[in-house]
Design a protein around this motif. Structure first.
Motif, PDB file in Angstrom:
ATOM      1  N   ILE A 167      28.631  32.685  37.976  1.00  8.37           N
ATOM      2  CA  ILE A 167      29.733  33.210  37.165  1.00  8.37           C
ATOM      3  C   ILE A 167      30.198  34.854  37.762  1.00  8.37           C
ATOM      4  O   ILE A 167      29.247  35.460  38.269  1.00  8.37           O
ATOM      5  CB  ILE A 167      29.428  33.107  35.735  1.00  8.37           C
ATOM      6  CG1 ILE A 167      30.594  33.449  34.764  1.00  8.37           C
ATOM      7  CG2 ILE A 167      28.208  34.072  35.447  1.00  8.37           C
ATOM      8  CD1 ILE A 167      30.366  33.334  33.131  1.00  8.37           C
ATOM      9  N   GLY A 168      31.479  35.053  37.358  1.00  4.49           N
ATOM     10  CA  GLY A 168      31.886  36.558  37.604  1.00  4.49           C
ATOM     11  C   GLY A 168      33.054  37.046  36.902  1.00  4.49           C
ATOM     12  O   GLY A 168      33.652  36.194  36.312  1.00  4.49           O
ATOM     13  N   TYR A 169      33.170  38.271  36.844  1.00  5.02           N
ATOM     14  CA  TYR A 169      34.375  38.963  36.230  1.00  5.02           C
ATOM     15  C   TYR A 169      35.199  39.621  37.136  1.00  5.02           C
ATOM     16  O   TYR A 169      34.858  40.359  38.039  1.00  5.02           O
ATOM     17  CB  TYR A 169      34.137  40.052  35.191  1.00  5.02           C
ATOM     18  CG  TYR A 169      34.892  40.634  34.406  1.00  5.02           C
ATOM     19  CD1 TYR A 169      35.918  40.042  33.290  1.00  5.02           C
ATOM     20  CD2 TYR A 169      35.142  42.164  35.065  1.00  5.02           C
ATOM     21  CE1 TYR A 169      36.694  40.931  33.032  1.00  5.02           C
ATOM     22  CE2 TYR A 169      36.412  42.783  34.441  1.00  5.02           C
ATOM     23  CZ  TYR A 169      37.172  42.231  33.285  1.00  5.02           C
ATOM     24  OH  TYR A 169      38.119  42.876  32.794  1.00  5.02           O
ATOM     25  N   GLY A 170      36.714  39.334  37.070  1.00  9.75           N
ATOM     26  CA  GLY A 170      37.428  40.067  38.135  1.00  9.75           C
ATOM     27  C   GLY A 170      38.979  40.156  37.769  1.00  9.75           C
ATOM     28  O   GLY A 170      39.185  39.881  36.419  1.00  9.75           O
ATOM     29  N   LEU A 171      39.763  40.357  38.474  1.00  8.20           N
ATOM     30  CA  LEU A 171      41.078  40.945  38.288  1.00  8.20           C
ATOM     31  C   LEU A 171      41.972  40.039  39.280  1.00  8.20           C
ATOM     32  O   LEU A 171      41.572  39.981  40.411  1.00  8.20           O
ATOM     33  CB  LEU A 171      41.628  42.307  38.533  1.00  8.20           C
ATOM     34  CG  LEU A 171      40.737  43.308  37.503  1.00  8.20           C
ATOM     35  CD1 LEU A 171      41.157  44.642  37.936  1.00  8.20           C
ATOM     36  CD2 LEU A 171      41.355  42.961  36.203  1.00  8.20           C
ATOM     37  N   VAL A 172      43.037  39.509  38.676  1.00  8.98           N
ATOM     38  CA  VAL A 172      44.213  38.872  39.473  1.00  8.98           C
ATOM     39  C   VAL A 172      45.230  39.696  39.462  1.00  8.98           C
ATOM     40  O   VAL A 172      45.927  40.344  38.529  1.00  8.98           O
ATOM     41  CB  VAL A 172      44.486  37.389  38.927  1.00  8.98           C
ATOM     42  CG1 VAL A 172      45.603  37.008  39.580  1.00  8.98           C
ATOM     43  CG2 VAL A 172      43.460  36.543  38.964  1.00  8.98           C
ATOM     44  N   VAL A 206      35.522  34.191  36.535  1.00 12.77           N
ATOM     45  CA  VAL A 206      35.543  33.131  37.729  1.00 12.77           C
ATOM     46  C   VAL A 206      34.273  32.499  37.700  1.00 12.77           C
ATOM     47  O   VAL A 206      33.292  33.185  37.677  1.00 12.77           O
ATOM     48  CB  VAL A 206      35.530  34.330  38.990  1.00 12.77           C
ATOM     49  CG1 VAL A 206      35.678  33.360  40.342  1.00 12.77           C
ATOM     50  CG2 VAL A 206      36.889  35.152  38.974  1.00 12.77           C
ATOM     51  N   THR A 207      34.378  31.211  38.054  1.00 15.00           N
ATOM     52  CA  THR A 207      33.284  30.121  37.782  1.00 15.00           C
ATOM     53  C   THR A 207      33.196  29.222  39.251  1.00 15.00           C
ATOM     54  O   THR A 207      34.362  29.278  39.867  1.00 15.00           O
ATOM     55  CB  THR A 207      33.071  29.292  36.625  1.00 15.00           C
ATOM     56  OG1 THR A 207      34.501  28.671  36.581  1.00 15.00           O
ATOM     57  CG2 THR A 207      33.074  30.113  35.427  1.00 15.00           C
ATOM     58  N   GLY A 244      49.379  34.973  41.652  1.00 16.08           N
ATOM     59  CA  GLY A 244      48.406  36.079  41.611  1.00 16.08           C
ATOM     60  C   GLY A 244      47.418  36.052  42.697  1.00 16.08           C
ATOM     61  O   GLY A 244      47.167  34.708  43.160  1.00 16.08           O
ATOM     62  N   THR A 245      46.742  36.869  42.971  1.00 11.98           N
ATOM     63  CA  THR A 245      45.646  36.903  44.012  1.00 11.98           C
ATOM     64  C   THR A 245      44.504  37.683  43.433  1.00 11.98           C
ATOM     65  O   THR A 245      44.464  38.690  42.718  1.00 11.98           O
ATOM     66  CB  THR A 245      46.002  38.040  45.176  1.00 11.98           C
ATOM     67  OG1 THR A 245      47.372  37.367  45.775  1.00 11.98           O
ATOM     68  CG2 THR A 245      45.136  38.091  46.273  1.00 11.98           C
ATOM     69  N   LEU A 246      43.460  36.840  43.558  1.00 20.22           N
ATOM     70  CA  LEU A 246      42.086  37.189  42.982  1.00 20.22           C
ATOM     71  C   LEU A 246      41.473  38.317  43.976  1.00 20.22           C
ATOM     72  O   LEU A 246      41.042  37.968  45.172  1.00 20.22           O
ATOM     73  CB  LEU A 246      41.022  36.220  42.942  1.00 20.22           C
ATOM     74  CG  LEU A 246      39.818  36.437  42.466  1.00 20.22           C
ATOM     75  CD1 LEU A 246      39.680  37.048  40.989  1.00 20.22           C
ATOM     76  CD2 LEU A 246      38.892  35.258  42.499  1.00 20.22           C
ATOM     77  N   VAL A 247      41.275  39.526  43.457  1.00 21.76           N
ATOM     78  CA  VAL A 247      40.680  40.766  44.215  1.00 21.76           C
ATOM     79  C   VAL A 247      39.013  40.334  44.350  1.00 21.76           C
ATOM     80  O   VAL A 247      38.592  39.687  43.411  1.00 21.76           O
ATOM     81  CB  VAL A 247      40.942  41.836  43.857  1.00 21.76           C
ATOM     82  CG1 VAL A 247      42.352  42.140  43.830  1.00 21.76           C
ATOM     83  CG2 VAL A 247      40.656  42.164  42.479  1.00 21.76           C
TER      84      VAL A 247
END
Length: 359
Positions: free
Chosen positions: A32-37, A83-84, A113-116
């Motif tokens: 698991i994670g935390y991100g921005l699109v 994000v999983t 979108g694009t996940l960074v």
């Protein structure tokens, strides 16, 4: 066949060990994670309603050496996502896995979108993969001033091959002294048969028995001293076993789906099915007053009620095998909802020799 119903046909009784059991040491691990699109066309988070999105943007820009001093941005081209991913067993650094990005804020769509770069951690807090790439969204959303249409889910998408594994899971597979096979459908008979098949193989190739059924789900295989564990597992997983499953009838009342297992039996019973249909029709009539009178137009209510009762003859059902059972249910001539009611009644009478599962 019954309309809008699915009856499970008799499956092939023989299956490979790899198809009915999995290696305990070879399970997946969740990340698991935390991100921005970024790069959304005005469908991202509104920064007032999702303050964590703005905080994440500022932190990311600061890490890139960009000053974030100034007023609040009103752009809606960024969305915060969770994000999983599933880390497969024995995955090595450098290989790629798919990831799923799901919106956290009030974004309306992640399409385009694009996940960074996002770090993915395991349950132990260690980083095992890094994800980045274009988000693929299957749903779409279109709206105008007075109409809107939405199909599928637009706030979640996948990044195929978007994560690169950076850390290898600690594994002592080569150093193990035994293998534990876990049945996907626990059953004592199948577990015993797997152990017998493995022991027959081991007696021919290694001169002794090496497998034991611990319970309905686990079969323990001891490693022979002269055997290579990887080659042993490759040989075992291709052994053919005669499987066994309990008799079940699965019913989904929402969709009208009926699945009957091959081993389901029904004792001889007499069944009759009938329905009562009541139709209420309202036909109001407008009554006009006499010409040149002081009367007023009135509406007179008129209600017609029709009751119709339908029912078929009493049928005898005796299902010693699946083909006879399906033929007997078809002879009654009712729809799937009627078949569901009949099966529930047969179960209540004690004539259904199977487990009835309602979904």
């Amino acid at each position: 066949m019954l309309a809008a119903s699915a009856f499970g046909a008799a499956a092939e009784p023989n299956a490979r060990v790899k198809d009915i059991a999995s290696l305990q040491a070879g399970r997946d691990n969740q990340l698991i994670g935390y991100g921005l699109v970024v790069g959304l066309q005005g469908s991202g988070d509104s920064l007032r309603s999702s303050p964590f999105t703005e905080q994440s943007m500022r932190a990311m820009l600061q890490n890139l050496g960009i000053s974030t001093q100034g007023g609040q941005s009103g752009a809606k081209n960024t969305a915060a996502v969770m994000v999983t991913a599933n880390l497969p067993p024995f995955a090595s650094p450098g290989s790629r896995i798919d990831v799923t990005a799901s919106s956290l804020g009030d974004a309306t769509s992640l399409r385009g979108g694009t996940l960074v770069m996002t770090s993915l951690t395991g349950a132990d807090g260690q980083i095992y993969a890094v994800a980045q790439g274009s988000v693929v969204v299957s749903g779409f959303n279109a709206q105008g001033q007075a109409a809107q249409i939405t199909e599928g889910v637009t706030t979640a998408g996948r990044v195929p091959g978007g994560a690169i594994i950076e850390r290898e899971l600690p594994s002592q597979f080569k150093d193990s002294v035994n293998l534990v096979l876990q049945l996907r459908n626990p059953d004592f008979s199948t577990a015993i048969r797997i152990a017998d098949v493995i022991n027959n193989y081991a007696s021919r190739n290694h001169g002794r028995r090496i497998a034991e059924a611990r319970d309905a789900q686990a079969v323990v295989v001891q490693k022979p001293q002269t055997a290579d564990l990887t080659r042993l597992m490759a040989d075992i997983e291709n052994l053919v076993v005669e499987t066994d499953t309990p008799a079940k009838v699965v019913i989904n009342e929402r969709t009208g789906t009926i699945v009957i297992g091959a081993d389901v039996r029904i004792s001889k019973v007499a069944v009759s099915y009938g329905t009562l249909t009541v139709q209420v029709t309202e036909t109001p009539q407008v009554i006009q007053p006499e010409p040149f009178s002081k009367g007023q137009t009135a509406i007179q209510d008129q209600t017609d009620i029709t009751a119709e009762k339908t029912g078929g003859p009493v049928a005898i059902i005796d299902g010693p095998d699946l083909r006879t059972l399906v033929a007997g249910l078809n002879n009654i001539g009712v729809k799937p909802d009627g078949i569901i009611a009949i099966l529930q009644g047969i179960k209540s009478s004690g004539a259904l020799q199977a487990e009835l599962v309602l979904q």
